[in-house]
Design a protein around this motif. Structure first.
Motif, mmCIF file in Angstrom:
data_model
loop_
_atom_site.group_PDB
_atom_site.id
_atom_site.type_symbol
_atom_site.label_atom_id
_atom_site.label_comp_id
_atom_site.label_asym_id
_atom_site.label_seq_id
_atom_site.Cartn_x
_atom_site.Cartn_y
_atom_site.Cartn_z
ATOM 1 N N LYS A 115 0.780 -1.125 -0.030
ATOM 2 C CA LYS A 115 -0.068 -0.035 -0.125
ATOM 3 C C LYS A 115 0.763 1.226 0.070
ATOM 4 C CE LYS A 115 -3.934 2.036 2.385
ATOM 5 N NZ LYS A 115 -4.788 2.136 3.376
ATOM 6 N N THR A 154 0.631 5.646 0.139
ATOM 7 C CA THR A 154 -0.520 6.356 0.904
ATOM 8 C C THR A 154 0.564 7.614 1.070
ATOM 9 O OG1 THR A 154 -1.224 4.769 2.367
ATOM 10 C CG2 THR A 154 -1.959 7.110 2.696
ATOM 11 N N LYS A 155 -0.199 8.933 0.524
ATOM 12 C CA LYS A 155 0.251 10.246 0.933
ATOM 13 C C LYS A 155 -1.004 11.283 0.876
ATOM 14 C CE LYS A 155 3.404 13.864 -0.364
ATOM 15 N NZ LYS A 155 4.662 14.280 -1.062
ATOM 16 N N SER A 177 -4.096 7.254 -2.390
ATOM 17 C CA SER A 177 -3.518 6.115 -1.920
ATOM 18 C C SER A 177 -3.751 5.097 -3.222
ATOM 19 C CB SER A 177 -4.680 5.512 -1.012
ATOM 20 O OG SER A 177 -4.356 4.361 -0.356
ATOM 21 N N THR A 182 -3.145 0.459 -3.687
ATOM 22 C CA THR A 182 -2.960 -0.986 -3.185
ATOM 23 C C THR A 182 -2.810 -1.667 -4.372
ATOM 24 O OG1 THR A 182 -4.316 -0.487 -1.369
ATOM 25 C CG2 THR A 182 -3.733 -2.867 -1.746
ATOM 26 N N ILE A 225 -0.814 7.030 -8.381
ATOM 27 C CA ILE A 225 -1.685 7.130 -7.230
ATOM 28 C C ILE A 225 -2.780 7.991 -7.274
ATOM 29 C CG2 ILE A 225 -0.094 8.957 -6.074
ATOM 30 C CD1 ILE A 225 -0.071 7.494 -3.481
ATOM 31 N N ARG A 243 -7.965 8.823 -2.617
ATOM 32 C CA ARG A 243 -8.862 8.014 -1.860
ATOM 33 C C ARG A 243 -10.457 8.274 -1.979
ATOM 34 N NH1 ARG A 243 -5.942 7.036 3.767
ATOM 35 N NH2 ARG A 243 -4.570 8.607 2.950
#
Length: 124
Positions: free
Chosen positions: A93, A95-96, A100, A102, A120, A123
């Motif tokens: 995963k 994330t920033k 996000s 996966t 990316i 979300r």
């Protein structure tokens, strides 16, 4: 007064049972406390925005029940190399902030798996 006490008792029992049931559920993303001791492989890749620009500082983690797996971050070019990934099918995963991604990857012992450019997205 008896009516109130019965209602209160029934409410208390309901709350207690709800708490007991919810505590018994296992969550796949909560660490079990079990330590992973290997073997490991490496996963490398690059995080990019939808416009193709690299994204630095993306937190890269392995979704696992093991409590001792490390987290790494992408560099200024969006490139990451996670060297402590358990072998087998893994979920990585990135994330920033509100973004996000996966990604599922198969990791082989002592080998490097390159996932390439990962776009990316925000979300949902």
């Amino acid at each position: 007064m008896k009516e109130f006490l019965r209602a209160f008792y029934a409410f208390f029992v309901l709350i207690l049972l709800t708490f007991m049931v919810s505590c018994g559920e296992d969550s796949p993303t909560e660490p079990s406390g079990e330590q992973y001791t290997g073997p490991y492989g490496t996963v490398t890749g690059k995080f990019i925005a939808p416009n193709g620009n690299p994204i630095p500082g993306v937190e890269v983690s392995v979704i696992s029940n093991y409590s001792n797996l490390t987290t790494v971050f992408s560099d200024t070019n969006g490139v990451f190399s996670h060297t402590k990934v358990p072998v087998g099918q893994q979920e990585i995963k990135g994330t920033k902030g509100s973004f996000s991604i996966t990604y599922n990857v198969t990791v082989n012992e002592g080998a490097t798996t390159t996932v390439g450019d990962l776009v990316i997205q925000p979300r949902n």
